[in-house]
Design a protein around this motif. Structure first.
Motif, PDB file in Angstrom:
ATOM      1  N   TYR A  30     -10.965 -30.584 -27.142  1.00 31.37           N
ATOM      2  CA  TYR A  30     -10.370 -31.785 -27.136  1.00 31.37           C
ATOM      3  C   TYR A  30     -11.169 -32.814 -27.062  1.00 31.37           C
ATOM      4  O   TYR A  30     -12.386 -32.747 -26.755  1.00 31.37           O
ATOM      5  CB  TYR A  30      -9.611 -31.777 -25.561  1.00 31.37           C
ATOM      6  CG  TYR A  30      -8.865 -30.485 -25.406  1.00 31.37           C
ATOM      7  CD1 TYR A  30      -7.299 -30.388 -25.836  1.00 31.37           C
ATOM      8  CD2 TYR A  30      -9.186 -29.381 -24.691  1.00 31.37           C
ATOM      9  CE1 TYR A  30      -6.651 -29.364 -25.364  1.00 31.37           C
ATOM     10  CE2 TYR A  30      -8.616 -28.236 -24.427  1.00 31.37           C
ATOM     11  CZ  TYR A  30      -7.348 -28.454 -24.567  1.00 31.37           C
ATOM     12  OH  TYR A  30      -6.434 -27.137 -24.590  1.00 31.37           O
ATOM     13  N   GLU A  31     -10.763 -34.017 -27.491  1.00 31.82           N
ATOM     14  CA  GLU A  31     -11.674 -35.220 -27.539  1.00 31.82           C
ATOM     15  C   GLU A  31     -11.082 -36.288 -26.858  1.00 31.82           C
ATOM     16  O   GLU A  31      -9.938 -36.534 -26.990  1.00 31.82           O
ATOM     17  CB  GLU A  31     -11.798 -35.568 -29.051  1.00 31.82           C
ATOM     18  CG  GLU A  31     -12.772 -36.659 -29.309  1.00 31.82           C
ATOM     19  CD  GLU A  31     -13.093 -37.140 -30.502  1.00 31.82           C
ATOM     20  OE1 GLU A  31     -14.218 -36.973 -31.064  1.00 31.82           O
ATOM     21  OE2 GLU A  31     -11.858 -37.198 -31.497  1.00 31.82           O
ATOM     22  N   ASP A  32     -11.980 -36.992 -25.905  1.00 31.37           N
ATOM     23  CA  ASP A  32     -11.437 -38.372 -25.492  1.00 31.37           C
ATOM     24  C   ASP A  32     -12.481 -39.359 -26.127  1.00 31.37           C
ATOM     25  O   ASP A  32     -13.528 -39.223 -26.188  1.00 31.37           O
ATOM     26  CB  ASP A  32     -11.620 -38.286 -23.819  1.00 31.37           C
ATOM     27  CG  ASP A  32     -10.418 -37.080 -23.066  1.00 31.37           C
ATOM     28  OD1 ASP A  32      -9.619 -36.994 -23.913  1.00 31.37           O
ATOM     29  OD2 ASP A  32     -10.776 -36.788 -22.033  1.00 31.37           O
ATOM     30  N   ARG A  56      -1.669 -39.103 -18.610  1.00 32.94           N
ATOM     31  CA  ARG A  56      -2.805 -38.790 -18.068  1.00 32.94           C
ATOM     32  C   ARG A  56      -3.757 -37.528 -18.451  1.00 32.94           C
ATOM     33  O   ARG A  56      -4.302 -36.773 -17.719  1.00 32.94           O
ATOM     34  CB  ARG A  56      -2.625 -38.442 -16.449  1.00 32.94           C
ATOM     35  CG  ARG A  56      -1.928 -39.611 -15.544  1.00 32.94           C
ATOM     36  CD  ARG A  56      -2.723 -40.882 -15.638  1.00 32.94           C
ATOM     37  NE  ARG A  56      -2.093 -42.198 -14.716  1.00 32.94           N
ATOM     38  CZ  ARG A  56      -1.569 -42.992 -15.044  1.00 32.94           C
ATOM     39  NH1 ARG A  56      -0.913 -43.070 -16.446  1.00 32.94           N
ATOM     40  NH2 ARG A  56      -0.827 -43.735 -14.076  1.00 32.94           N
ATOM     41  N   PHE A  57      -3.477 -37.309 -19.824  1.00 34.46           N
ATOM     42  CA  PHE A  57      -4.116 -36.268 -20.390  1.00 34.46           C
ATOM     43  C   PHE A  57      -5.764 -36.477 -20.294  1.00 34.46           C
ATOM     44  O   PHE A  57      -6.474 -35.275 -20.184  1.00 34.46           O
ATOM     45  CB  PHE A  57      -3.847 -36.080 -21.752  1.00 34.46           C
ATOM     46  CG  PHE A  57      -4.153 -37.207 -22.917  1.00 34.46           C
ATOM     47  CD1 PHE A  57      -5.365 -37.106 -23.426  1.00 34.46           C
ATOM     48  CD2 PHE A  57      -3.343 -38.328 -23.024  1.00 34.46           C
ATOM     49  CE1 PHE A  57      -5.824 -38.009 -24.507  1.00 34.46           C
ATOM     50  CE2 PHE A  57      -3.525 -38.956 -24.243  1.00 34.46           C
ATOM     51  CZ  PHE A  57      -4.767 -39.040 -24.676  1.00 34.46           C
ATOM     52  N   HIS A  58      -6.558 -37.643 -20.139  1.00 30.82           N
ATOM     53  CA  HIS A  58      -7.792 -37.856 -20.195  1.00 30.82           C
ATOM     54  C   HIS A  58      -8.140 -37.521 -18.616  1.00 30.82           C
ATOM     55  O   HIS A  58      -9.251 -36.446 -18.574  1.00 30.82           O
ATOM     56  CB  HIS A  58      -8.310 -39.359 -20.093  1.00 30.82           C
ATOM     57  CG  HIS A  58      -7.791 -39.737 -21.556  1.00 30.82           C
ATOM     58  ND1 HIS A  58      -6.670 -40.833 -21.712  1.00 30.82           N
ATOM     59  CD2 HIS A  58      -8.540 -39.858 -22.904  1.00 30.82           C
ATOM     60  CE1 HIS A  58      -6.617 -41.043 -22.987  1.00 30.82           C
ATOM     61  NE2 HIS A  58      -7.633 -40.753 -23.630  1.00 30.82           N
ATOM     62  N   ARG A  59      -7.422 -37.542 -17.714  1.00 32.06           N
ATOM     63  CA  ARG A  59      -7.721 -37.129 -16.251  1.00 32.06           C
ATOM     64  C   ARG A  59      -7.732 -35.661 -16.114  1.00 32.06           C
ATOM     65  O   ARG A  59      -8.455 -35.113 -15.562  1.00 32.06           O
ATOM     66  CB  ARG A  59      -6.782 -37.818 -15.474  1.00 32.06           C
ATOM     67  CG  ARG A  59      -7.039 -37.378 -13.925  1.00 32.06           C
ATOM     68  CD  ARG A  59      -5.931 -37.938 -12.872  1.00 32.06           C
ATOM     69  NE  ARG A  59      -5.578 -39.592 -13.149  1.00 32.06           N
ATOM     70  CZ  ARG A  59      -4.486 -39.732 -12.453  1.00 32.06           C
ATOM     71  NH1 ARG A  59      -3.802 -39.266 -11.589  1.00 32.06           N
ATOM     72  NH2 ARG A  59      -4.666 -41.337 -12.528  1.00 32.06           N
ATOM     73  N   ARG A  60      -6.813 -35.158 -16.902  1.00 35.48           N
ATOM     74  CA  ARG A  60      -6.566 -33.537 -16.916  1.00 35.48           C
ATOM     75  C   ARG A  60      -7.672 -32.930 -17.639  1.00 35.48           C
ATOM     76  O   ARG A  60      -8.225 -31.953 -17.194  1.00 35.48           O
ATOM     77  CB  ARG A  60      -5.294 -33.220 -17.471  1.00 35.48           C
ATOM     78  CG  ARG A  60      -3.954 -33.631 -16.893  1.00 35.48           C
ATOM     79  CD  ARG A  60      -2.818 -32.874 -17.146  1.00 35.48           C
ATOM     80  NE  ARG A  60      -2.506 -32.736 -18.590  1.00 35.48           N
ATOM     81  CZ  ARG A  60      -1.822 -33.396 -19.352  1.00 35.48           C
ATOM     82  NH1 ARG A  60      -1.090 -34.439 -18.833  1.00 35.48           N
ATOM     83  NH2 ARG A  60      -1.640 -33.371 -20.604  1.00 35.48           N
TER      84      ARG A  60
END
Length: 213
Positions: A30-32, A56-60
């Motif tokens: 995954y990439e943020d 909120r996928f960055h937080r996950r």
């Protein structure tokens, strides 16, 4: 340096394609991306708060105990001053050094090859080129929005066309099912159909009449 936004690479590659050049991983990757910040604490807080991202996928990603490996890089960005890219994986291993050396040489040669600007046909200097839609180097003044013809500082690609921020937003805004206008403000959904705030009240009344509780 080129003002590009999003997860697509300058050679139109996706995350997995880029990672395959350097190593192997286990499970998903995954990439943020965080724009405008270069201090580690600020970047972490931005990922945790994750304002404006309903899922909120960055937080996950930050709190997922299975993602035990992370690689990151902070670099200058033409439009947002800074960009931080973080890549997460369950496990990761680099390719053997000889293979990595070959990859680095291949990438250097690939980035060094440049064709003339497709708009004006003049040579693009190293310090002035921007990577534009169609995988061609353009002069900044030659890279324009295909919709409004404004000069692009950075661009979004939609169906193979380069768009500025405003045109990209307008193109992606939902169209009201009732009045047919593209939404510029808030909108609501009924049965997976979008309605503007003006039409929503009338539609919900009709919905109640057709589907009484």
């Amino acid at each position: 340096q080129r003002g590009i936004l999003g997860h697509c690479g300058t050679d139109d590659s996706d995350l997995e394609t880029r990672l395959q050049r350097y190593g192997t991983w286990d499970g998903g990757v995954y990439e943020d991306l965080v724009y405008g910040l270069n201090q580690p604490e600020d970047i972490v807080w931005q990922l945790i708060v994750d304002d404006g991202v309903p899922s909120r996928f960055h937080r996950r990603h930050v709190f997922d105990p299975a993602l035990r490996c992370v690689g990151l890089s902070i670099a200058p960005h033409r439009s947002h001053r800074h960009v931080c890219a973080l890549v997460y994986a369950r496990a990761y291993a680099d390719l053997p050094p000889p293979e990595l050396a070959q990859v680095h040489q291949w990438l250097s040669e690939r980035m060094a090859r440049r064709s003339p600007c497709p708009a004006c046909r003049r040579e693009v200097a190293e310090d002035e080129g921007v990577f534009a839609c169609g995988h061609k180097w353009h002069h900044p003044q030659c890279c324009i929005c295909t919709r409004c013809k404004s000069t692009l500082q950075h661009y979004y690609s939609l169906n193979g066309k380069a768009l500025c921020d405003s045109c990209y937003d307008e193109t992606l805004r939902p169209v009201c099912k009732r009045c047919g206008e593209r939404q510029t403000g808030g909108h609501a959904r009924i049965d997976n159909e979008s309605f503007c705030s003006r039409c929503f009240s009338a539609e919900i009344k009709l919905h109640k009449l057709e589907h009484p509780v």
